[in-house]
Design a protein around this motif. Sequence first.
Motif, PDB file in Angstrom:
ATOM      1  N   ASN A 145     -12.502  35.422   9.875  1.00 21.31           N
ATOM      2  CA  ASN A 145     -13.424  36.509  10.216  1.00 21.31           C
ATOM      3  C   ASN A 145     -13.742  36.639  11.699  1.00 21.31           C
ATOM      4  OD1 ASN A 145     -15.960  38.295   9.745  1.00 21.31           O
ATOM      5  ND2 ASN A 145     -16.757  36.449  10.742  1.00 21.31           N
ATOM      6  N   ILE A 170     -20.730  39.946   9.912  1.00 15.49           N
ATOM      7  CA  ILE A 170     -20.046  39.960   8.608  1.00 15.49           C
ATOM      8  C   ILE A 170     -19.852  38.534   8.083  1.00 15.49           C
ATOM      9  CG2 ILE A 170     -17.899  40.602   7.423  1.00 15.49           C
ATOM     10  CD1 ILE A 170     -17.602  42.847   9.608  1.00 15.49           C
ATOM     11  N   VAL A 230     -19.323  48.399  10.987  1.00 12.57           N
ATOM     12  CA  VAL A 230     -20.410  47.528  10.518  1.00 12.57           C
ATOM     13  C   VAL A 230     -21.385  47.218  11.649  1.00 12.57           C
ATOM     14  CG1 VAL A 230     -20.925  45.322   9.410  1.00 12.57           C
ATOM     15  CG2 VAL A 230     -18.790  46.503   8.873  1.00 12.57           C
ATOM     16  N   ASN A 263     -21.867  32.584  11.980  1.00  9.73           N
ATOM     17  CA  ASN A 263     -23.263  32.446  12.413  1.00  9.73           C
ATOM     18  C   ASN A 263     -23.965  33.797  12.512  1.00  9.73           C
ATOM     19  OD1 ASN A 263     -21.322  32.408  14.766  1.00  9.73           O
ATOM     20  ND2 ASN A 263     -23.198  33.049  15.778  1.00  9.73           N
ATOM     21  N   LYS A 295      -5.687  43.344  15.944  1.00 13.81           N
ATOM     22  CA  LYS A 295      -5.997  43.636  14.529  1.00 13.81           C
ATOM     23  C   LYS A 295      -4.721  43.980  13.753  1.00 13.81           C
ATOM     24  CE  LYS A 295      -9.546  42.087  14.587  1.00 13.81           C
ATOM     25  NZ  LYS A 295     -10.154  41.155  13.637  1.00 13.81           N
ATOM     26  N   LEU A 354     -12.173  29.311  19.045  1.00 13.03           N
ATOM     27  CA  LEU A 354     -10.849  29.933  18.917  1.00 13.03           C
ATOM     28  C   LEU A 354     -10.247  30.292  20.278  1.00 13.03           C
ATOM     29  CD1 LEU A 354     -11.974  32.120  15.934  1.00 13.03           C
ATOM     30  CD2 LEU A 354     -10.173  30.404  15.747  1.00 13.03           C
ATOM     31  N   SER A 389     -23.132  45.145  13.705  1.00 15.66           N
ATOM     32  CA  SER A 389     -23.091  43.714  14.029  1.00 15.66           C
ATOM     33  C   SER A 389     -23.099  43.569  15.541  1.00 15.66           C
ATOM     34  CB  SER A 389     -21.823  43.093  13.456  1.00 15.66           C
ATOM     35  OG  SER A 389     -20.725  43.473  14.268  1.00 15.66           O
ATOM     36  N   LYS A 434     -26.228  27.919  17.381  1.00 10.55           N
ATOM     37  CA  LYS A 434     -26.288  29.135  16.554  1.00 10.55           C
ATOM     38  C   LYS A 434     -25.904  28.812  15.110  1.00 10.55           C
ATOM     39  CE  LYS A 434     -25.056  32.866  19.779  1.00 10.55           C
ATOM     40  NZ  LYS A 434     -23.974  33.865  19.999  1.00 10.55           N
ATOM     41  N   TYR A 436      -7.538  45.374  21.518  1.00  9.68           N
ATOM     42  CA  TYR A 436      -8.223  45.010  20.268  1.00  9.68           C
ATOM     43  C   TYR A 436      -7.357  45.472  19.088  1.00  9.68           C
ATOM     44  CZ  TYR A 436     -11.789  44.952  16.565  1.00  9.68           C
ATOM     45  OH  TYR A 436     -12.486  44.718  15.389  1.00  9.68           O
ATOM     46  N   ARG A 449     -18.283  28.498  17.072  1.00  8.94           N
ATOM     47  CA  ARG A 449     -18.076  27.871  18.392  1.00  8.94           C
ATOM     48  C   ARG A 449     -19.367  27.273  18.947  1.00  8.94           C
ATOM     49  NH1 ARG A 449     -17.113  32.950  22.516  1.00  8.94           N
ATOM     50  NH2 ARG A 449     -18.492  34.403  21.439  1.00  8.94           N
ATOM     51  N   TYR A 505     -20.543  45.132  18.807  1.00 13.69           N
ATOM     52  CA  TYR A 505     -20.717  46.273  19.723  1.00 13.69           C
ATOM     53  C   TYR A 505     -21.615  45.914  20.899  1.00 13.69           C
ATOM     54  CZ  TYR A 505     -18.580  48.706  15.815  1.00 13.69           C
ATOM     55  OH  TYR A 505     -17.711  49.092  14.836  1.00 13.69           O
TER      56      TYR A 505
HETATM   57  N1  LIG Z   1     -18.254  45.399  13.025  1.00 13.32           N
HETATM   58  C1  LIG Z   1     -17.280  46.271  12.789  1.00 13.32           C
HETATM   59  O1  LIG Z   1     -17.519  47.490  12.786  1.00 13.32           O
HETATM   60  C2  LIG Z   1     -15.890  45.806  12.495  1.00 13.32           C
HETATM   61  C3  LIG Z   1     -14.913  46.767  12.162  1.00 13.32           C
HETATM   62  C4  LIG Z   1     -13.611  46.349  11.871  1.00 13.32           C
HETATM   63  C5  LIG Z   1     -13.291  44.991  11.900  1.00 13.32           C
HETATM   64  N2  LIG Z   1     -14.249  44.078  12.239  1.00 13.32           N
HETATM   65  C6  LIG Z   1     -13.853  42.664  12.288  1.00 13.32           C
HETATM   66  O2  LIG Z   1     -14.770  41.892  11.519  1.00 13.32           O
HETATM   67  C7  LIG Z   1     -14.841  40.569  12.047  1.00 13.32           C
HETATM   68  C8  LIG Z   1     -16.298  40.146  12.193  1.00 13.32           C
HETATM   69  O3  LIG Z   1     -16.904  40.993  13.146  1.00 13.32           O
HETATM   70  P1  LIG Z   1     -18.479  41.253  13.233  1.00 13.32           P
HETATM   71  O4  LIG Z   1     -18.626  42.719  13.258  1.00 13.32           O
HETATM   72  O5  LIG Z   1     -19.213  40.462  12.244  1.00 13.32           O
HETATM   73  O6  LIG Z   1     -18.722  40.718  14.735  1.00 13.32           O
HETATM   74  P2  LIG Z   1     -19.863  39.807  15.376  1.00 13.32           P
HETATM   75  O7  LIG Z   1     -21.194  40.076  14.779  1.00 13.32           O
HETATM   76  O8  LIG Z   1     -19.691  39.986  16.855  1.00 13.32           O
HETATM   77  O9  LIG Z   1     -19.418  38.333  14.953  1.00 13.32           O
HETATM   78  C9  LIG Z   1     -18.225  37.793  15.466  1.00 13.32           C
HETATM   79  C10 LIG Z   1     -18.198  36.309  15.200  1.00 13.32           C
HETATM   80  O10 LIG Z   1     -17.022  35.781  15.843  1.00 13.32           O
HETATM   81  C11 LIG Z   1     -17.402  34.649  16.606  1.00 13.32           C
HETATM   82  N3  LIG Z   1     -16.510  34.379  17.726  1.00 13.32           N
HETATM   83  C12 LIG Z   1     -16.230  35.158  18.783  1.00 13.32           C
HETATM   84  N4  LIG Z   1     -15.429  34.504  19.652  1.00 13.32           N
HETATM   85  C13 LIG Z   1     -15.195  33.280  19.100  1.00 13.32           C
HETATM   86  C14 LIG Z   1     -14.479  32.122  19.512  1.00 13.32           C
HETATM   87  N5  LIG Z   1     -13.842  32.066  20.691  1.00 13.32           N
HETATM   88  N6  LIG Z   1     -14.447  31.053  18.700  1.00 13.32           N
HETATM   89  C15 LIG Z   1     -15.111  31.053  17.529  1.00 13.32           C
HETATM   90  N7  LIG Z   1     -15.843  32.088  17.092  1.00 13.32           N
HETATM   91  C16 LIG Z   1     -15.873  33.195  17.886  1.00 13.32           C
HETATM   92  C17 LIG Z   1     -18.801  34.981  17.091  1.00 13.32           C
HETATM   93  O11 LIG Z   1     -19.453  33.809  17.559  1.00 13.32           O
HETATM   94  P3  LIG Z   1     -20.689  33.901  18.628  1.00 13.32           P
HETATM   95  O12 LIG Z   1     -21.897  34.340  17.852  1.00 13.32           O
HETATM   96  O13 LIG Z   1     -20.777  32.516  19.159  1.00 13.32           O
HETATM   97  O14 LIG Z   1     -20.287  34.921  19.636  1.00 13.32           O
HETATM   98  C18 LIG Z   1     -19.394  35.546  15.818  1.00 13.32           C
HETATM   99  O15 LIG Z   1     -19.758  34.515  14.966  1.00 13.32           O
HETATM  100  C19 LIG Z   1     -14.059  40.579  13.360  1.00 13.32           C
HETATM  101  O16 LIG Z   1     -12.781  40.019  13.142  1.00 13.32           O
HETATM  102  C20 LIG Z   1     -13.915  42.056  13.679  1.00 13.32           C
HETATM  103  O17 LIG Z   1     -12.755  42.346  14.427  1.00 13.32           O
HETATM  104  C21 LIG Z   1     -15.544  44.452  12.531  1.00 13.32           C
END
Ligand SMILES: NC(=O)c1ccc[n+]([C@@H]2O[C@H](COP(=O)([O-])OP(=O)(O)OC[C@H]3O[C@@H](n4cnc5c(N)ncnc54)[C@H](OP(=O)(O)O)[C@@H]3O)[C@@H](O)[C@H]2O)c1
Length: 276
Positions: free
Chosen positions: A86, A13, A196, A10, A167, A60, A198, A37, A163, A33, A201
């Motif tokens: 993801n 990434i 990224v 939603n 990972k 999750l 998103s 959204k 965290y 979830r 943070y």
């Molecule tokens: N951004 C970075 O710099 C970065 C760097 C390295 C790795 N990553 C990895 O990339 C992936 C995506 O991250 P992002 O940066 O796109 O983060 P994000 O914008 O915070 O998105 C995270 C997503 O995970 C969902 N989520 C969180 N808890 C959940 C749950 N209990 N059940 C189902 N969905 C859940 C969130 O849903 P809600 O909107 O409902 O909260 C959201 O859709 C993650 O695995 C992260 O560890 C990110």
Amino acid sequence: MKTIIITGANTGIGLATATEFIKDGHHVIIACRNVQKAQQAKQHLESFATGKVDIIQLDLNSLENVNQAANSIIENYEKIDVLVNNAGLMTPTLEATEDGYEKQFGVNYLAHFLWTMKLLPLVQKAERGRIIHLASMMHLLGSIKPEIFKADQVKQYNGVRSYGNSKLANLLFSNALAEKLESTQVTSNSLHPGGVDSEIYRELPKYQYKVIKLFLIPPSKPAKLINKIAFDPSWNHRNGDYVSLQTPAMRSAKAKDMQLARNLYEQSLALVQHYL
Ligand SMILES: NC(=O)c1ccc[n+]([C@@H]2O[C@H](COP(=O)([O-])OP(=O)(O)OC[C@H]3O[C@@H](n4cnc5c(N)ncnc54)[C@H](OP(=O)(O)O)[C@@H]3O)[C@@H](O)[C@H]2O)c1
């Protein structure tokens, strides 16, 4: 038209990745979830007027919910071409999932383990199934400690390390699965998407976010890489690989340890066996 499931699609990434696939005319199932959204994301994705979008409610934070969501996928779809694991969170405070696991381990890793194991037979029905895990360079700080999988066993909590542990677990799972899938049509690979911009943070103090933001890349960049891993012929024979945007793809010694990967796989199977 390929069938693709993305967890946490939603925003961030996940949404950017869904956008890439939708623009290419695929059928994308967004597993989120929060259904409200997810509806907004669906509207956004449908504005591209190509492909097809379905929503599945997936929290999750609960293994029972993961089990039910996976069962509903199994009932309603014949095959999955691409599974993108993801969804993820980063939290500075010690919290527990519904099943009592430390939240980052439980949500980022263990729930995705169950999700993947339940859906694997559908991925195996695809001509060339692809499983893609969002790991992170933060795995470099991680280790696997079964004695603190449960939140009430954690004595000294460090959110960043925790965290990193989750990972590292994502990366090790990708490797263990890749080994099991050798000589099949399905591959399992993982990536660090770069730093990224998103919502991940969201819990940082505003001044810290302002500094970090200078170095962040847009979600569209990892989304393009995920699309490539899923469909580019150069990835046809890559299995158990780990790639990275922005930084060299450095794997810690633990991330290269296949025995650690196999042990974690067996431990995780035991933890979720009730649902398999
Ligand atoms: N951004 C970075 O710099 C970065 C760097 C390295 C790795 N990553 C990895 O990339 C992936 C995506 O991250 P992002 O940066 O796109 O983060 P994000 O914008 O915070 O998105 C995270 C997503 O995970 C969902 N989520 C969180 N808890 C959940 C749950 N209990 N059940 C189902 N969905 C859940 C969130 O849903 P809600 O909107 O409902 O909260 C959201 O859709 C993650 O695995 C992260 O560890 C990110």
